[in-house]
Design a protein around this motif. Structure first.
Motif, mmCIF file in Angstrom:
data_model
loop_
_atom_site.group_PDB
_atom_site.id
_atom_site.type_symbol
_atom_site.label_atom_id
_atom_site.label_comp_id
_atom_site.label_asym_id
_atom_site.label_seq_id
_atom_site.Cartn_x
_atom_site.Cartn_y
_atom_site.Cartn_z
ATOM 1 N N ILE A 245 0.942 -1.116 -0.263
ATOM 2 C CA ILE A 245 -0.019 -0.029 -0.051
ATOM 3 C C ILE A 245 0.949 1.390 -0.080
ATOM 4 C CG2 ILE A 245 -1.501 1.355 1.456
ATOM 5 C CD1 ILE A 245 -2.814 -1.243 2.468
ATOM 6 N N ILE A 246 1.862 1.277 0.765
ATOM 7 C CA ILE A 246 2.969 2.471 0.791
ATOM 8 C C ILE A 246 3.531 2.527 -0.296
ATOM 9 C CG2 ILE A 246 4.821 3.327 1.922
ATOM 10 C CD1 ILE A 246 3.837 1.716 4.468
ATOM 11 N N LEU A 247 3.971 1.432 -1.084
ATOM 12 C CA LEU A 247 4.764 1.847 -2.284
ATOM 13 C C LEU A 247 3.832 2.223 -3.253
ATOM 14 C CD1 LEU A 247 6.870 -1.594 -2.123
ATOM 15 C CD2 LEU A 247 7.812 0.774 -2.090
ATOM 16 N N LEU A 253 1.544 9.351 -5.706
ATOM 17 C CA LEU A 253 1.701 10.697 -5.206
ATOM 18 C C LEU A 253 3.106 11.470 -5.806
ATOM 19 C CD1 LEU A 253 1.359 10.443 -1.396
ATOM 20 C CD2 LEU A 253 -0.009 11.535 -3.025
ATOM 21 N N GLY A 254 3.801 10.461 -7.035
ATOM 22 C CA GLY A 254 4.736 10.957 -7.782
ATOM 23 C C GLY A 254 6.219 10.534 -7.363
ATOM 24 N N LEU A 255 6.253 9.575 -6.332
ATOM 25 C CA LEU A 255 7.595 8.960 -6.216
ATOM 26 C C LEU A 255 7.509 7.548 -6.450
ATOM 27 C CD1 LEU A 255 10.442 9.453 -4.843
ATOM 28 C CD2 LEU A 255 9.517 8.900 -2.615
ATOM 29 N N ALA A 256 7.705 7.279 -7.904
ATOM 30 C CA ALA A 256 7.340 5.969 -8.263
ATOM 31 C C ALA A 256 8.710 5.194 -8.497
ATOM 32 C CB ALA A 256 6.957 5.958 -9.771
ATOM 33 N N ALA A 257 9.802 5.635 -7.954
ATOM 34 C CA ALA A 257 11.164 4.862 -8.190
ATOM 35 C C ALA A 257 11.037 3.684 -7.230
ATOM 36 C CB ALA A 257 12.206 5.572 -8.007
ATOM 37 N N PRO A 258 10.674 3.733 -6.003
ATOM 38 C CA PRO A 258 10.747 2.477 -5.203
ATOM 39 C C PRO A 258 9.910 1.206 -5.702
ATOM 40 C CG PRO A 258 10.726 4.126 -3.806
ATOM 41 C CD PRO A 258 10.270 4.748 -5.327
ATOM 42 N N GLU A 259 8.585 1.817 -5.962
ATOM 43 C CA GLU A 259 7.661 0.670 -6.595
ATOM 44 C C GLU A 259 8.137 0.268 -8.077
ATOM 45 O OE1 GLU A 259 2.918 0.018 -6.878
ATOM 46 O OE2 GLU A 259 3.768 1.676 -8.058
ATOM 47 N N HIS A 260 8.723 1.065 -8.835
ATOM 48 C CA HIS A 260 8.991 0.474 -10.443
ATOM 49 C C HIS A 260 10.528 -0.479 -10.144
ATOM 50 C CE1 HIS A 260 7.256 4.044 -12.623
ATOM 51 N NE2 HIS A 260 6.335 3.246 -11.965
ATOM 52 N N ALA A 261 11.397 -0.127 -9.013
ATOM 53 C CA ALA A 261 12.508 -0.845 -8.810
ATOM 54 C C ALA A 261 11.953 -2.520 -8.237
ATOM 55 C CB ALA A 261 13.347 -0.242 -7.726
#
Length: 313
Positions: A245-247, A253-261
């Motif tokens: 949920i957090i990822l 919210l615009g910080l997609a790098a962690p989920e994309h990684a």
């Protein structure tokens, strides 16, 4: 007179066709929403048995029924109207609210792991001497309903996303139907799981068939292991759902790098493992999300415990 009657019948036919089409819309919405929410449903079913294990057999089904009623209230009286209102008037608030729920699940999961590793227990546990059994049961049910609220919020949010372009009454009907069906499925499955040992005992004592008695003995030996395993899966489920949920919220919210990684890792594992790729790719993502949930949950747990200890002093 006859022409008026024919006109009236025509009007009734038009209304009936419109109602049928609307019901088709609701049914389609329920099917689509329920399919998308299936992953969280599995997590819900894994989490719940941990709240009813080790109680006496006569209290298991009443506790499950209390939790199921709380789950229905969560979905129909709390989450459904909130979801519809937020969707209509403040859709940007949905993601932050879900992320707060994800942090709560991560905290719950991390605290359970800290306790299993020898950390301090907070509140009564079944390892303690229970002075007031009724109060302990009430607290356990309340804890299960709180956890269900977060998982149900995720289910309702996923479901709403599948029917958000429909009229609001179709959204409401679809969400209500999804909530009822999922609650019945989850808690019906939980009831079957926790009563399997009683079924085994009945077979051992009452059956005249040697095969049935052997099956009963097998159930009696297996169920403690199964329930313990489900308790561990439930803890991990809190972490991977909370972390996921957090990822996803960060990506929204615009910080997609962690989920994309993490998605890239999942795709790489799937591509490298052939026939087992789909399962192992999903597992890689789940483990990554659980680690995110564990780290964040552990940080929150440490802060909460420090604050609690400072207040005590």
């Amino acid at each position: 007179m006859s022409s008026g009657l024919v006109a009236l019948l025509d009007d009734v036919a038009v209304i009936a066709r419109a109602a049928a089409a609307s019901l088709d819309d609701v049914a389609a919405g329920v099917a689509k929403a329920g399919t998308k929410a299936a992953g969280v449903v599995v997590d819900d079913a894994a989490v719940t048995p941990s709240y009813v294990t080790d109680f006496t057999p006569d209290r298991e089904l009443p506790i499950i029924w209390k939790i199921a009623k709380g789950s229905i209230r969560n979905k129909l009286l709390v989450l459904l109207p909130i979801a519809l209102l937020l969707s209509a008037f403040l859709p940007v608030a949905v993601t932050p609210i879900l992320m707060l729920g994800g942090l709560y699940l991560s905290f719950e999961g991390a605290e359970k792991i800290i306790e299993k590793l020898g950390g301090a227990h907070h509140g009564e546990t079944l390892a303690d001497e229970i002075i007031d059994a009724a109060a302990f049961e009430k607290a356990r049910v309340a804890g299960a309903i709180r956890t269900d609220l977060i998982l149900s919020a995720e289910i309702m949010a996923i479901s709403l996303a599948q029917v958000e372009h429909n009229p609001i009454w179709v959204q409401a009907a679809a969400l209500a139907a999804v909530g009822i069906v999922i609650t019945a499925a989850v808690y019906g499955a939980v009831a079957l799981i926790v009563k399997m040992d009683d079924a085994g005992l009945h077979l051992v004592k009452e059956s005249k068939s040697a095969g049935a008695r052997a099956l009963g003995r097998g159930l009696l030996r297996a169920m403690p292991i199964v329930l313990q395993l489900l308790g561990s899966i439930g803890t991990l489920a809190m972490l991977w759902v909370g972390g996921g949920i957090i990822l996803h919220g960060l990506a929204e919210l615009g910080l997609a790098a962690p989920e994309h990684a993490l998605e890239a890792l999942s795709h790489a594992v799937a591509a490298a493992t052939g026939p087992l790729g789909a399962v192992l790719g999903w597992l890689a993502y789940a483990v990554g999300a659980a680690l995110v949930g564990l780290v964040l949950g552990a940080i929150i747990a440490v802060v909460v415990h420090l604050v609690t200890r400072s207040k005590a002093h």
